[in-house]
Scaffold this motif. Structure first.
Motif, PDB file in Angstrom:
ATOM      1  N   GLY A  42       0.831  -1.212   0.000  1.00  0.00           N
ATOM      2  CA  GLY A  42       0.000   0.000   0.000  1.00  0.00           C
ATOM      3  C   GLY A  42       0.862   1.257   0.000  1.00  0.00           C
ATOM      4  N   TRP A  43       1.909   1.241  -0.798  1.00  0.00           N
ATOM      5  CA  TRP A  43       2.912   2.313  -0.692  1.00  0.00           C
ATOM      6  C   TRP A  43       2.337   3.676  -1.056  1.00  0.00           C
ATOM      7  N   ASN A  44       1.322   3.663  -1.953  1.00  0.00           N
ATOM      8  CA  ASN A  44       0.698   4.939  -2.316  1.00  0.00           C
ATOM      9  C   ASN A  44      -0.799   4.923  -1.998  1.00  0.00           C
ATOM     10  N   ALA A  45      -1.210   4.037  -1.076  1.00  0.00           N
ATOM     11  CA  ALA A  45      -2.636   3.952  -0.730  1.00  0.00           C
ATOM     12  C   ALA A  45      -3.083   5.256  -0.076  1.00  0.00           C
ATOM     13  N   GLY A  70       8.937  -2.888  -2.142  1.00  0.00           N
ATOM     14  CA  GLY A  70       7.924  -3.059  -1.102  1.00  0.00           C
ATOM     15  C   GLY A  70       6.569  -2.458  -1.474  1.00  0.00           C
ATOM     16  N   ASP A  71       6.317  -2.228  -2.773  1.00  0.00           N
ATOM     17  CA  ASP A  71       5.038  -1.600  -3.169  1.00  0.00           C
ATOM     18  C   ASP A  71       3.840  -2.387  -2.642  1.00  0.00           C
ATOM     19  N   VAL A  72       3.943  -3.717  -2.726  1.00  0.00           N
ATOM     20  CA  VAL A  72       2.848  -4.564  -2.241  1.00  0.00           C
ATOM     21  C   VAL A  72       3.331  -5.410  -1.045  1.00  0.00           C
TER      22      VAL A  72
END
Ligand SMILES: *[C@@H]1O[C@H](CO)[C@@H](O)[C@H](O)[C@H]1NC(C)=O
Ligand SMILES: *[C@@H]1O[C@H](CO)[C@@H](O)[C@H](O)[C@H]1NC(C)=O
Length: 497
Positions: A42-45, A70-72
């Motif tokens: 959730g790096w840009n959630a 680590g984006d997801v």
């Protein structure tokens, strides 16, 4: 009768007095740990801000062994219910998690608190407590807001104020339910490794000035956050606050290297422990002198390790409620030979001390290049810490090992058995007051520059599956039995003792 048959006999007769006492004291706390960037995704959630790890993994994918990021990760931002379920399956008494600073404060500053960030950690904390599991919360586990990095990050003395503003938000929002706090995880990595190796975020090389500015600022940031809790939150909430150090145990290669080994311990651990946990405070005197001598030879006219004022020494000293120890590995240490080059941390060499490190041949290697197995090291480290800082409370806040993929992880079980046996010896033979233990880690995750290829988890995570399915390994079963019985089953390592 040999040792082995004694053990067998005792087991058959269920006589415990003739074998080692492998029981932990009643009330001993068992946990497992993770860190926000390594699991959340959730790096840009929602309105989350960018962290230094987001920036590094996007701009320099080649710096991560398997080009992952680590984006997801484990997608714990969405799958936190499953994480709580796993903690419950293991029977954990606490779960050590970290808060992502840029998720809670997207700008890095408390001008705007993210509603979704706040809800995420509230859900996680409440969900744990509903299952009877204590949240054990780290405020900073390496994911600095990029906005603050752009202003110099940990090398800017103002970072102590930025950090305490963030800490205030976290204590205010979660302090009614969180009793265990770690301010900062592993200053050694944040300062020494980051600025002298360039292999972690932020990828900035400044092994002399940058690393040492960072060292002082980290210590001041911790102290401020501790004092804030002590003055404004402890009266209401009665929690405990400390900082978690990274420990590499140094053994002298030969008896002549004993003094050098001591200096290396001060350089690795004392730098971040002496100011806080010693009776006198301030930098370790022998280290301050050694660094002073080295840097004046390099032509610097002022100390590169910024001195503390007397007021700062008093302010920092005693800012702890327990000692938090992360430990994985050890090194042999010796003086460098003519013309030898130095490997920066985390291999443990120290150019300032003219010190080179080696692996003892008997210490087995792991998938992680920095990681050799040496169980006795954790006992010696605990005894050293008690000698240095007194009979204080110790919590092992990280310990574990990496392996290949696969569910039958006997080498991980072996590691836990051997290290926990040494911890028990430290407690029972050496009188070190260890009150809790934390397995690193709950599940496979994004292992920094080693990406997803290096597995540290009690649970295996299928990173090819969009659902990030988690499956318990043999070690999860071992750990849950250990927690249930509060007694170490030496199993197959009995034959080796
Ligand atoms: C978030 O990042 C992903 C890549 O990880 C990208 O595909 C997506 O468009 C981004 N979402 C927003 C809202 O920026
Ligand atoms: C260990 O520390 C805890 C926490 O401070 C304390 O309650 C306990 O009495 C100590 N145990 C021993 C054996 O000193």
């Amino acid at each position: 009768m040999n040792r082995k048959s004694i053990v067998v006999l005792c087991t058959v007769l269920a006589v415990t007095s003739c074998v080692e006492d492998l029981t932990f004291p009643p009330g001993f706390l068992w946990g497992a740990a993770t860190a926000a960037y390594q699991v959340e995704g959730g790096w840009n959630a929602s309105d989350k801000g960018e962290s230094v790890w987001d920036r590094l993994s996007h701009e320099h994918p080649e710096m991560i062994t398997d080009l992952t990021n680590g984006d997801v990760a484990c997608d714990s931002y969405h799958l936190w219910r499953r994480d709580i379920e796993m903690a419950k399956e293991l029977g954990l008494q606490f779960y050590r998690l970290s808060i992502s600073w840029p998720r809670l404060l997207p700008s890095g500053f408390p001008n705007h608190i993210s509603e979704d960030g706040k809800n995420y950690y509230n859900n996680l904390i409440d969900g744990l407590l509903e299952k009877g599991i204590e949240p054990f919360v780290t405020l900073y586990h390496w994911d600095l807001p990029q906005s603050l990095q752009d202003l110099g990050g940990w090398t800017n003395p103002l970072v102590a104020d930025w950090f305490v503003d963030y800490a205030r938000v976290a204590y205010t929002l979660f302090g009614d339910r969180v009793r265990w706090w770690i301010t900062i995880n592993e200053p050694l990595i944040i300062c020494d490794v980051v600025y002298s190796s360039g292999i972690l975020a932020p990828p900035i090389m400044s092994p002399e000035v940058g690393a040492h500015l960072c060292s002082k600022n980290v210590v001041m940031a911790h102290a401020k956050a501790y004092r804030l809790y002590d003055e404004e939150f402890r009266p209401k909430y009665h929690g405990k606050v400390s900082l978690a150090n990274h420990h590499i145990w140094f053994e002298p290669l030969s008896p002549a290297d004993a003094e050098l080994a001591e200096l290396a311990r001060e350089n690795c651990v004392g730098k971040y422990a002496h100011p806080i946990y010693s009776k006198v405070g301030g930098w370790p005197p022998a280290l301050e002198k050694a660094l002073g001598d080295y840097y004046s030879k390099q032509g610097y006219s002022k100390p590169i390790l910024p001195p503390f004022t007397q007021k700062e020494i008093e302010y920092v000293r005693g800012t702890f409620d327990f000692y938090a120890l992360n430990q994985y590995t050890s090194r042999l240490i010796r003086p460098a030979r003519e013309g030898e080059t130095f490997e920066p941390w985390p291999l443990g060499d120290a150019i300032q001390l003219n010190a080179k490190t080696e692996r003892d041949e008997s210490w087995s290697t792991t998938l992680s290049f920095w990681f050799f197995v040496h169980p006795e090291g954790i006992r010696r480290q605990l005894v050293w810490l008690k000698q240095q800082y007194g009979d204080i409370e110790f919590v092992v806040t990280e310990n574990g090992r990496s392996t290949q993929a696969g569910l039958d992880d006997q080498d991980r079980i072996d590691y836990y058995r051997k290290y926990l046996r040494q911890i028990l010896l430290a407690m029972k033979e050496d009188g070190v007051n260890v009150t809790g233990y934390t397995a690193w880690t709950l599940m496979d995750n994004f292992e920094w520059m080693d990406g997803l290829s290096n597995k540290f988890g009690l649970y295996e995570v299928d990173f090819n599956d969009p659902l990030r399915t988690r499956t318990p390994r043999a070690s999860a079963n071992f750990y849950s039995n250990l927690i249930k019985t509060n007694t170490l089953d030496l199993g197959t390592i009995q034959d080796e003792l």
